[in-house]
Design a protein around this motif. Structure first.
Motif, PDB file in Angstrom:
ATOM      1  N   PRO A  33       3.236   5.421   0.596  1.00  0.00           N
ATOM      2  CA  PRO A  33       2.453   6.006  -0.506  1.00  0.00           C
ATOM      3  C   PRO A  33       2.931   5.561  -1.886  1.00  0.00           C
ATOM      4  O   PRO A  33       2.181   5.655  -2.858  1.00  0.00           O
ATOM      5  CB  PRO A  33       2.664   7.515  -0.337  1.00  0.00           C
ATOM      6  N   LYS A  34       4.164   5.083  -1.974  1.00  0.00           N
ATOM      7  CA  LYS A  34       4.703   4.672  -3.283  1.00  0.00           C
ATOM      8  C   LYS A  34       4.371   3.223  -3.610  1.00  0.00           C
ATOM      9  O   LYS A  34       4.640   2.752  -4.717  1.00  0.00           O
ATOM     10  CB  LYS A  34       6.233   4.823  -3.299  1.00  0.00           C
ATOM     11  N   VAL A  35       3.837   2.490  -2.637  1.00  0.00           N
ATOM     12  CA  VAL A  35       3.576   1.060  -2.879  1.00  0.00           C
ATOM     13  C   VAL A  35       2.182   0.881  -3.470  1.00  0.00           C
ATOM     14  O   VAL A  35       1.194   1.261  -2.845  1.00  0.00           O
ATOM     15  CB  VAL A  35       3.665   0.254  -1.559  1.00  0.00           C
ATOM     16  N   PRO A  36       2.092   0.303  -4.687  1.00  0.00           N
ATOM     17  CA  PRO A  36       0.765   0.049  -5.227  1.00  0.00           C
ATOM     18  C   PRO A  36       0.104  -1.074  -4.429  1.00  0.00           C
ATOM     19  O   PRO A  36       0.760  -2.071  -4.138  1.00  0.00           O
ATOM     20  CB  PRO A  36       1.024  -0.388  -6.680  1.00  0.00           C
ATOM     21  N   GLN A  37      -1.142  -0.945  -4.084  1.00  0.00           N
ATOM     22  CA  GLN A  37      -1.866  -1.958  -3.302  1.00  0.00           C
ATOM     23  C   GLN A  37      -1.063  -2.527  -2.134  1.00  0.00           C
ATOM     24  O   GLN A  37      -0.726  -3.714  -2.129  1.00  0.00           O
ATOM     25  CB  GLN A  37      -2.260  -3.135  -4.197  1.00  0.00           C
ATOM     26  N   PRO A  38      -0.743  -1.710  -1.152  1.00  0.00           N
ATOM     27  CA  PRO A  38       0.038  -2.229  -0.011  1.00  0.00           C
ATOM     28  C   PRO A  38      -0.677  -3.369   0.716  1.00  0.00           C
ATOM     29  O   PRO A  38      -1.903  -3.432   0.722  1.00  0.00           O
ATOM     30  CB  PRO A  38       0.193  -1.013   0.904  1.00  0.00           C
ATOM     31  N   SER A  39       0.086  -4.260   1.292  1.00  0.00           N
ATOM     32  CA  SER A  39      -0.484  -5.399   2.016  1.00  0.00           C
ATOM     33  C   SER A  39      -1.088  -4.932   3.340  1.00  0.00           C
ATOM     34  O   SER A  39      -0.805  -3.826   3.808  1.00  0.00           O
ATOM     35  CB  SER A  39       0.601  -6.430   2.302  1.00  0.00           C
ATOM     36  N   LEU A  40      -1.881  -5.811   3.950  1.00  0.00           N
ATOM     37  CA  LEU A  40      -2.475  -5.499   5.251  1.00  0.00           C
ATOM     38  C   LEU A  40      -1.390  -5.148   6.274  1.00  0.00           C
ATOM     39  O   LEU A  40      -1.519  -4.200   7.038  1.00  0.00           O
ATOM     40  CB  LEU A  40      -3.283  -6.708   5.746  1.00  0.00           C
ATOM     41  N   TYR A  41      -0.307  -5.928   6.263  1.00  0.00           N
ATOM     42  CA  TYR A  41       0.769  -5.705   7.233  1.00  0.00           C
ATOM     43  C   TYR A  41       1.450  -4.355   7.026  1.00  0.00           C
ATOM     44  O   TYR A  41       1.915  -3.729   7.957  1.00  0.00           O
ATOM     45  CB  TYR A  41       1.801  -6.830   7.150  1.00  0.00           C
ATOM     46  N   MET A  42       1.520  -3.940   5.774  1.00  0.00           N
ATOM     47  CA  MET A  42       2.101  -2.622   5.494  1.00  0.00           C
ATOM     48  C   MET A  42       1.147  -1.528   5.962  1.00  0.00           C
ATOM     49  O   MET A  42       1.541  -0.579   6.635  1.00  0.00           O
ATOM     50  CB  MET A  42       2.357  -2.469   3.988  1.00  0.00           C
ATOM     51  N   ARG A  43      -0.117  -1.672   5.625  1.00  0.00           N
ATOM     52  CA  ARG A  43      -1.111  -0.643   5.979  1.00  0.00           C
ATOM     53  C   ARG A  43      -1.252  -0.482   7.481  1.00  0.00           C
ATOM     54  O   ARG A  43      -1.446   0.599   7.991  1.00  0.00           O
ATOM     55  CB  ARG A  43      -2.495  -1.050   5.439  1.00  0.00           C
ATOM     56  N   ARG A  44      -1.188  -1.614   8.200  1.00  0.00           N
ATOM     57  CA  ARG A  44      -1.463  -1.563   9.638  1.00  0.00           C
ATOM     58  C   ARG A  44      -0.199  -1.350  10.470  1.00  0.00           C
ATOM     59  O   ARG A  44      -0.232  -1.411  11.696  1.00  0.00           O
ATOM     60  CB  ARG A  44      -2.163  -2.847  10.074  1.00  0.00           C
ATOM     61  N   GLU A  88       3.301 -12.297   3.697  1.00  0.00           N
ATOM     62  CA  GLU A  88       3.997 -11.165   3.108  1.00  0.00           C
ATOM     63  C   GLU A  88       4.766 -11.578   1.848  1.00  0.00           C
ATOM     64  O   GLU A  88       4.703 -10.898   0.837  1.00  0.00           O
ATOM     65  CB  GLU A  88       4.934 -10.539   4.144  1.00  0.00           C
ATOM     66  N   PHE A  89       5.476 -12.715   1.901  1.00  0.00           N
ATOM     67  CA  PHE A  89       6.224 -13.044   0.681  1.00  0.00           C
ATOM     68  C   PHE A  89       5.319 -13.586  -0.420  1.00  0.00           C
ATOM     69  O   PHE A  89       5.618 -13.437  -1.604  1.00  0.00           O
ATOM     70  CB  PHE A  89       7.504 -13.852   0.935  1.00  0.00           C
ATOM     71  N   ILE A  90       4.182 -14.154  -0.026  1.00  0.00           N
ATOM     72  CA  ILE A  90       3.227 -14.589  -1.052  1.00  0.00           C
ATOM     73  C   ILE A  90       2.610 -13.357  -1.728  1.00  0.00           C
ATOM     74  O   ILE A  90       2.456 -13.315  -2.959  1.00  0.00           O
ATOM     75  CB  ILE A  90       2.154 -15.518  -0.442  1.00  0.00           C
ATOM     76  N   TYR A  91       2.325 -12.341  -0.930  1.00  0.00           N
ATOM     77  CA  TYR A  91       1.869 -11.057  -1.482  1.00  0.00           C
ATOM     78  C   TYR A  91       2.897 -10.527  -2.500  1.00  0.00           C
ATOM     79  O   TYR A  91       2.535 -10.086  -3.597  1.00  0.00           O
ATOM     80  CB  TYR A  91       1.656 -10.061  -0.329  1.00  0.00           C
ATOM     81  N   LEU A  92       4.181 -10.607  -2.152  1.00  0.00           N
ATOM     82  CA  LEU A  92       5.219 -10.104  -3.059  1.00  0.00           C
ATOM     83  C   LEU A  92       5.334 -10.983  -4.313  1.00  0.00           C
ATOM     84  O   LEU A  92       5.535 -10.475  -5.409  1.00  0.00           O
ATOM     85  CB  LEU A  92       6.569 -10.014  -2.340  1.00  0.00           C
TER      86      LEU A  92
END
Ligand code: TRP
Length: 374
Positions: A33-44, A88-92
């Motif tokens: 819940p603290k992550v703004p715009q979580p990635s697909l991998y985080m959400r799933r 994931e690291f490109i998202y970051l």
């Protein structure tokens, strides 16, 4: 029996929940819940665990810089499991991370018995080109080799000095307790990896800064050791490190079940595979949760928990939650057949691979922006 984890053996994990408990890894859901715009991998839930990721989420929220460091052993083909880590690291990177990518060629040289030249070529042809095609940008990216840290002597000295001084902060008994049977190659790999994880925080690099290391759980022994050594070095007064954070992702399932591994061509889909061959591979080998006959399937439905095609769609290729929920409902109720599900995945993959392979060819003239800069 307790889950056994060895950073140098390709074991599959049976029970991630249990493993987290044993290792003291926190669930990712507690920071989600603290992550703004979580990635697909985080959400799933593909990223299921974390240590200290709250610090990173905070930085993302406040748009403050942080470091992401990861390492790769250049071996074989770049497949969907590698894509997951790269996404994931490109998202970051897109969210403010200063990205450090370490080619663990010294580790691979010592552990896998390959030549440095060959390892370097694989790192560029298989890894870097695919990273660029997936969206890695040269700005805020430090791509380096363990065997050749930097042309800048101050930076290079600081990194290799780090490798050298780490050994005093751990005893032989601790090393044996963590890693079991040790070899000289393993010892060097461990100290180098701890230096990889900590050195971005040295004055010659970014200075003290929250750092996240995305890894598979097999690398957790290194993460724990790096956190330990950071605390011990801080006590000497000569260093100031933030304890490194980590995220833990599930291993990508192989086509036939088990783990996706570059040592078994029938287990993986490589990003350079011809889309037509991929289709045949999926139709033939992708482990299905469907029933033996159409009648049975219509009556009882398919099992999404074991169906590899379903899981690839869920974890990487169908980002739309509504569509995904419908696929699940249709497949589990028997309205959708296994062949139809595979077809959905094949369409997604064909589009992705075709576009990706064009981008990968174009990426060649970008390589110089990542290598040999400083
Ligand atoms: N040991 C890692 C592997 O087997 C590679 C690696 C080297 C690494 N240095 C690292 C991973 C630092 C994470 C952080 O793939």
């Amino acid at each position: 029996m307790a889950e056994k984890i060895d950073p140098w053996e390709q074991g599959a994990v049976k029970d991630y929940r249990r493993l987290m408990k044993e290792f003291g890894i926190e669930p990712f859901s507690s920071v989600l819940p603290k992550v703004p715009q979580p990635s697909l991998y985080m959400r799933r839930g593909v990223i299921f665990g974390q240590r200290d990721f709250g610090k990173i989420a905070e930085r993302m929220k406040n748009r403050q810089p942080f470091v992401m460091l990861t390492g790769l052993m250049p071996s074989g083909k770049f497949h969907l499991g590698h894509k997951m880590v790269a996404d994931e690291f490109i998202y970051l990177q897109e969210r403010g991370a200063k990205v450090y990518i370490c080619v663990a060629d010294i580790e691979a040289y010592n552990m896998r018995d390959k030549g440095l030249k060959e390892l370097r070529e694989t790192a560029i042809e298989e890894y870097l080109l695919n990273y660029i095609a997936l969206g890695l940008k040269p700005k805020n990216c430090d791509f380096y080799f363990q065997s050749e840290r930097s042309k800048d002597a101050e930076k290079s000295n600081a990194y290799y000095r780090m490798v050298g001084i780490i050994s005093r902060r751990v005893t032989m008994n601790e090393m044996k307790a963590i890693y079991g049977e040790l070899t000289p190659g393993k010892m060097i790999s461990v100290f180098t990896q701890v230096a990889d994880i900590l050195h971005p925080q040295l004055a010659q690099f970014e200075g003290k800064m929250p750092t996240v290391v995305p890894v598979g759980v097999d690398q957790d022994p290194h993460i724990k050791l790096a956190r330990d050594i950071a605390a011990k070095l801080n006590k000497t007064g000569d260093f100031k490190f933030e304890a490194p954070s980590a995220t833990y992702h599930e291993f990508m399932k192989g086509l036939k079940g088990g783990k996706m591994s570059s040592s078994d061509p029938l287990s993986y889909i490589a990003l350079t595979d011809d889309p037509k061959t991929v289709k045949a591979k999926i139709m033939k080998y992708a482990f299905s949760g469907g029933k033996d006959s159409i009648e049975e399937h219509r009556k009882h439905g398919g099992d999404t928990k074991v169906d590899v095609s379903y899981q690839y769609l869920y974890s990487q290729f169908e980002e739309d939650d509504k569509k995904m929920a419908k696929i699940k409902a249709d497949y589990e109720s028997g309205r959708m057949l296994s062949g139809e599900l595979k077809q959905l995945l094949c369409e997604k993959l064909e589009k992705f691979l075709t576009e990706h392979q064009e981008k990968r060819e174009k990426a060649r003239d970008q390589v110089h922006k990542f290598i040999g800069r400083d």
